[in-house]
Design a protein around this motif. Structure first.
Motif, short mmCIF file in Angstrom:
data_model
loop_
_atom_site.label_atom_id
_atom_site.label_comp_id
_atom_site.label_asym_id
_atom_site.label_seq_id
_atom_site.Cartn_x
_atom_site.Cartn_y
_atom_site.Cartn_z
N GLY A 65 10.91 -2.20 2.48
CA GLY A 65 9.50 -1.88 2.37
C GLY A 65 9.33 -0.35 2.84
O GLY A 65 8.33 -0.08 3.30
N ALA A 66 10.23 0.50 2.67
CA ALA A 66 9.98 1.87 3.03
C ALA A 66 8.97 2.72 2.16
O ALA A 66 8.50 2.08 1.01
CB ALA A 66 11.28 2.69 3.16
N MET A 126 0.78 -5.13 -0.83
CA MET A 126 1.94 -4.05 -0.57
C MET A 126 1.55 -3.07 0.67
O MET A 126 2.24 -2.74 1.49
CB MET A 126 2.64 -3.43 -1.75
N PHE A 127 0.14 -2.71 0.35
CA PHE A 127 -0.17 -1.60 1.38
C PHE A 127 -1.10 -2.10 2.52
O PHE A 127 -1.23 -1.39 3.59
CB PHE A 127 -0.91 -0.57 0.77
N LEU A 128 -1.35 -3.43 2.53
CA LEU A 128 -2.25 -3.94 3.39
C LEU A 128 -1.20 -4.51 4.72
O LEU A 128 -1.55 -4.41 5.89
CB LEU A 128 -3.10 -5.02 3.11
N SER A 129 -0.12 -5.00 4.26
CA SER A 129 0.91 -5.45 5.35
C SER A 129 1.71 -4.38 5.95
O SER A 129 1.80 -3.27 5.50
CB SER A 129 1.73 -6.63 4.54
#
Length: 129
Positions: A65-66, A126-129
């Motif tokens: 998840g980079a 993807m952008f909340l976690s």
């Protein structure tokens, strides 16, 4: 396996999955939903979605998840959203003269809308976690 090979294979799977969705979904519209061939074609459509989403998941998992991978995954999810949105619109469009089956159009359209909603959901997650 080297990471570049993973990414290369995932991109090939992604392109193949979207190709299956683009190629197979219009074939669903001319078949009745209770035919055996409709079930086979629908299974191929599901395999296409699994290939497309699976490629994104594998790339995301391999690189942990980079940020650059999140951006790549976001772009790939936008591609899925565009393809499934277009397929949903063509499925819901009335086709009186082409010989399509109304219930099959509804089923294929709802399937494509659900794929588009899943794509939007994963973009947000993807952008909340």
């Amino acid at each position: 396996m080297p990471y570049t090979l993973w990414v290369f294979l995932c991109i090939i799977a992604y392109i193949g999955g979207l190709g299956l969705i683009i190629w197979i979904t219009p074939k669903l519209l001319t078949r009745s939903f209770d035919e055996g061939l409709f079930m086979g074609i629908a299974a191929m459509d599901i395999i296409g979605a699994l290939l497309a989403f699976g490629a994104i998941v594998v790339i995301f998992a391999v690189f942990n998840g980079a940020l650059a991978i999140r951006i790549l995954s976001f772009v790939l999810l936008v591609g899925i959203l565009a393809v499934t949105g277009r397929q949903a619109l063509t499925s819901f469009r009335p086709r009186i003269l082409s010989g399509t089956v109304q219930l099959s159009r509804i089923i294929a359209g709802v399937y494509c809308v659900l794929l588009a909603v899943a794509s939007i959901f994963y973009m947000v997650q993807m952008f909340l976690s």
